[in-house]
Design a protein around this motif. Structure first.
Motif, PDB file in Angstrom:
ATOM      1  N   PRO A 198       2.791  -4.682   8.507  1.00 19.77           N
ATOM      2  CA  PRO A 198       2.206  -3.589   7.729  1.00 19.77           C
ATOM      3  C   PRO A 198       1.456  -2.570   8.580  1.00 19.77           C
ATOM      4  N   ASN A 199       0.950  -2.999   9.744  1.00 20.76           N
ATOM      5  CA  ASN A 199       0.223  -2.062  10.606  1.00 20.76           C
ATOM      6  C   ASN A 199       1.100  -0.903  11.052  1.00 20.76           C
ATOM      7  N   ILE A 200       2.376  -1.173  11.282  1.00 27.21           N
ATOM      8  CA  ILE A 200       3.279  -0.112  11.733  1.00 27.21           C
ATOM      9  C   ILE A 200       3.501   0.897  10.613  1.00 27.21           C
ATOM     10  N   TYR A 201       3.587   0.419   9.375  1.00 29.90           N
ATOM     11  CA  TYR A 201       3.772   1.339   8.252  1.00 29.90           C
ATOM     12  C   TYR A 201       2.512   2.179   8.018  1.00 29.90           C
ATOM     13  N   MET A 202       1.355   1.580   8.218  1.00 25.56           N
ATOM     14  CA  MET A 202       0.127   2.363   8.104  1.00 25.56           C
ATOM     15  C   MET A 202       0.094   3.450   9.182  1.00 25.56           C
ATOM     16  N   LEU A 203       0.531   3.100  10.378  1.00 26.02           N
ATOM     17  CA  LEU A 203       0.611   4.082  11.461  1.00 26.02           C
ATOM     18  C   LEU A 203       1.589   5.193  11.094  1.00 26.02           C
ATOM     19  N   TYR A 204       2.753   4.817  10.589  1.00 25.12           N
ATOM     20  CA  TYR A 204       3.761   5.817  10.223  1.00 25.12           C
ATOM     21  C   TYR A 204       3.231   6.736   9.119  1.00 25.12           C
TER      22      TYR A 204
ATOM     23  N   ASP B  49       4.813  14.841   3.027  1.00 27.59           N
ATOM     24  CA  ASP B  49       4.373  14.003   1.910  1.00 27.59           C
ATOM     25  C   ASP B  49       5.378  12.910   1.564  1.00 27.59           C
ATOM     26  N   GLU B  50       6.657  13.235   1.612  1.00 27.83           N
ATOM     27  CA  GLU B  50       7.672  12.246   1.259  1.00 27.83           C
ATOM     28  C   GLU B  50       7.654  11.079   2.237  1.00 27.83           C
ATOM     29  N   LYS B  51       7.569  11.377   3.523  1.00 26.95           N
ATOM     30  CA  LYS B  51       7.495  10.327   4.544  1.00 26.95           C
ATOM     31  C   LYS B  51       6.271   9.443   4.321  1.00 26.95           C
ATOM     32  N   GLY B  52       5.144  10.079   4.083  1.00 29.74           N
ATOM     33  CA  GLY B  52       3.911   9.327   3.876  1.00 29.74           C
ATOM     34  C   GLY B  52       3.987   8.448   2.645  1.00 29.74           C
ATOM     35  N   PHE B  53       4.606   8.969   1.589  1.00 27.24           N
ATOM     36  CA  PHE B  53       4.748   8.208   0.349  1.00 27.24           C
ATOM     37  C   PHE B  53       5.578   6.945   0.564  1.00 27.24           C
ATOM     38  N   TYR B  54       6.721   7.081   1.216  1.00 25.44           N
ATOM     39  CA  TYR B  54       7.583   5.919   1.458  1.00 25.44           C
ATOM     40  C   TYR B  54       6.900   4.909   2.371  1.00 25.44           C
ATOM     41  N   ALA B  55       6.208   5.393   3.390  1.00 20.58           N
ATOM     42  CA  ALA B  55       5.505   4.476   4.292  1.00 20.58           C
ATOM     43  C   ALA B  55       4.422   3.705   3.545  1.00 20.58           C
ATOM     44  N   ALA B  56       3.725   4.389   2.638  1.00 19.19           N
ATOM     45  CA  ALA B  56       2.691   3.717   1.833  1.00 19.19           C
ATOM     46  C   ALA B  56       3.316   2.647   0.951  1.00 19.19           C
ATOM     47  N   CYS B  57       4.449   2.959   0.327  1.00 16.40           N
ATOM     48  CA  CYS B  57       5.143   1.964  -0.501  1.00 16.40           C
ATOM     49  C   CYS B  57       5.513   0.747   0.334  1.00 16.40           C
ATOM     50  N   ASN B  58       6.027   0.996   1.538  1.00 10.94           N
ATOM     51  CA  ASN B  58       6.454  -0.116   2.382  1.00 10.94           C
ATOM     52  C   ASN B  58       5.272  -0.965   2.838  1.00 10.94           C
ATOM     53  N   PHE B  59       4.149  -0.320   3.119  1.00 11.74           N
ATOM     54  CA  PHE B  59       2.942  -1.071   3.464  1.00 11.74           C
ATOM     55  C   PHE B  59       2.553  -1.994   2.317  1.00 11.74           C
ATOM     56  N   LEU B  60       2.554  -1.458   1.108  1.00 12.82           N
ATOM     57  CA  LEU B  60       2.112  -2.230  -0.052  1.00 12.82           C
ATOM     58  C   LEU B  60       3.073  -3.359  -0.405  1.00 12.82           C
ATOM     59  N   LEU B  61       4.334  -3.228  -0.020  1.00 15.87           N
ATOM     60  CA  LEU B  61       5.265  -4.348  -0.200  1.00 15.87           C
ATOM     61  C   LEU B  61       4.824  -5.557   0.608  1.00 15.87           C
TER      62      LEU B  61
ATOM     63  N   THR C 143      -5.078  -6.495  -0.583  1.00 20.35           N
ATOM     64  CA  THR C 143      -6.207  -6.605   0.338  1.00 20.35           C
ATOM     65  C   THR C 143      -7.080  -5.354   0.203  1.00 20.35           C
ATOM     66  N   GLU C 144      -8.158  -5.330   0.961  1.00 17.89           N
ATOM     67  CA  GLU C 144      -9.005  -4.129   0.959  1.00 17.89           C
ATOM     68  C   GLU C 144      -8.223  -2.922   1.470  1.00 17.89           C
ATOM     69  N   ARG C 145      -7.382  -3.150   2.467  1.00 17.93           N
ATOM     70  CA  ARG C 145      -6.591  -2.036   3.006  1.00 17.93           C
ATOM     71  C   ARG C 145      -5.590  -1.532   1.975  1.00 17.93           C
ATOM     72  N   SER C 146      -5.075  -2.431   1.144  1.00  9.52           N
ATOM     73  CA  SER C 146      -4.094  -1.994   0.150  1.00  9.52           C
ATOM     74  C   SER C 146      -4.725  -1.047  -0.864  1.00  9.52           C
ATOM     75  N   VAL C 147      -6.003  -1.213  -1.144  1.00 11.25           N
ATOM     76  CA  VAL C 147      -6.690  -0.281  -2.052  1.00 11.25           C
ATOM     77  C   VAL C 147      -6.700   1.123  -1.449  1.00 11.25           C
ATOM     78  N   GLU C 148      -6.976   1.182  -0.136  1.00  6.32           N
ATOM     79  CA  GLU C 148      -6.984   2.465   0.573  1.00  6.32           C
ATOM     80  C   GLU C 148      -5.599   3.100   0.573  1.00  6.32           C
ATOM     81  N   VAL C 149      -4.584   2.302   0.887  1.00  6.75           N
ATOM     82  CA  VAL C 149      -3.220   2.830   0.953  1.00  6.75           C
ATOM     83  C   VAL C 149      -2.715   3.203  -0.435  1.00  6.75           C
ATOM     84  N   SER C 150      -3.082   2.412  -1.441  1.00 10.24           N
ATOM     85  CA  SER C 150      -2.696   2.737  -2.811  1.00 10.24           C
ATOM     86  C   SER C 150      -3.260   4.093  -3.234  1.00 10.24           C
ATOM     87  N   ALA C 151      -4.499   4.351  -2.855  1.00  7.27           N
ATOM     88  CA  ALA C 151      -5.109   5.649  -3.181  1.00  7.27           C
ATOM     89  C   ALA C 151      -4.341   6.786  -2.508  1.00  7.27           C
TER      90      ALA C 151
END
Length: 278
Positions: free
Chosen positions: A134-140, A150-162, A167-175
């Motif tokens: 998941p760290n790589i997706y957060m980086l991406y 925005d589209e790239k960021g959206f897909y990367a966020a979805c992949n992180f959350l998969l 976790t606490e980080r998922s709340v940040e990425v979900s936002a």
């Protein structure tokens, strides 16, 4: 090794080092002992000693060099020696081109320099070698934000959350994912509309790409757009949508996943078996 681990856990770092050094005398090539000696020097507040020792271990024992170079590079970064860190990461890539951590660290260095093009290139190389970190997706996602993609960021966020949905980080990425949905002119995500909204996004972006001649080297299209479009057409979409909708409330998501264990396991089995294209 066991005695050293106990001492380290209780904060007796110098005593732990003595135990790990004793282990190393019996087995000089013991990577775990080498790592623990360096780690305990760091915990004891002596990063420079850890750097000196790790340099010695790299020069003396030519095993697992890519991991050691990654560790040494990270220590150099902590010591504000960024150029040496970069040299270590690149030496690590040369020692073992299949180890993703050095690519990831090089990408971070470029991101810190606001060189989003190089940062993205190295992040993609990291993903090619490990697409379950998941760290790589957060980086991406951070790189995409720098690019205002925005589209790239959206897909990367979805992949992180998969991979890290509760976790606490998922709340940040979900936002961040929800913000990007609004930026892409979609309604705010909720458990009630998640499946419809996400299907719409994945389908519309996929259809937009279909209008353009395919580029076999287009990472974003191959890796993200096609994959999530296939997901949107699968019977796993309800579970995925629920994961995305509840990622901002980890406790609720954990409760829901526990009550729907069979469905959740089936989804992750689908995810593991469905290939990703680069």
């Amino acid at each position: 090794m066991e005695e050293g681990a106990k001492l380290s856990k209780s904060g007796q770092y110098i005593n732990a080092i003595a135990k790990f050094e004793a282990a190393l005398k019996l087995d000089p090539k013991n990577d775990a002992a080498q790592y623990q000696i360096c780690l305990n020097y760091i915990n004891a507040g002596n990063t420079k000693k850890a750097i000196t020792l790790l340099e010695y271990f790299i020069n003396t024992y030519k095993v697992n060099l890519s991991q050691k170079y990654a560790f040494l590079g990270e220590l150099y970064e902590q010591d504000k020696q960024v150029d040496k860190a970069n040299e270590c990461y690149r030496a690590g890539v040369k020692a073992n081109p299949d180890y993703e951590r050095n690519y990831y660290n090089i990408s971070l260095l470029y991101l810190a320099k606001y060189n989003d093009e190089e940062a993205e290139k190295w992040a993609i190389e990291a993903l090619k070698r490990n697409n379950y970190d998941p760290n790589i997706y957060m980086l991406y996602m951070r790189i995409a934000n720098m690019q205002a993609e925005d589209e790239k960021g959206f897909y990367a966020a979805c992949n992180f959350l998969l991979l890290e949905p509760n976790t606490e980080r998922s709340v940040e990425v979900s936002a961040e994912m929800r913000k990007l949905m609004v930026d892409l002119h979609y309604a705010a995500l909720s458990p009630e509309n998640a499946e419809v909204q996400l299907k719409q996004i994945f389908t519309e972006i996929y259809d937009d790409f279909k209008k353009v001649k395919p580029d076999p080297n287009d990472f974003f299209r191959n890796y993200y757009v096609d994959y999530f479009y296939n997901l949107s057409k699968s019977n796993q979409m309800p579970v995925f949508s629920r994961l995305m909708a509840l990622a901002n409330t980890p406790e609720q998501l954990t409760k829901w996943a526990g009550a729907n264990k069979t469905k959740t396991e089936a989804f992750y089995n689908w995810m593991r078996k469905t290939p990703r294209k680069f």
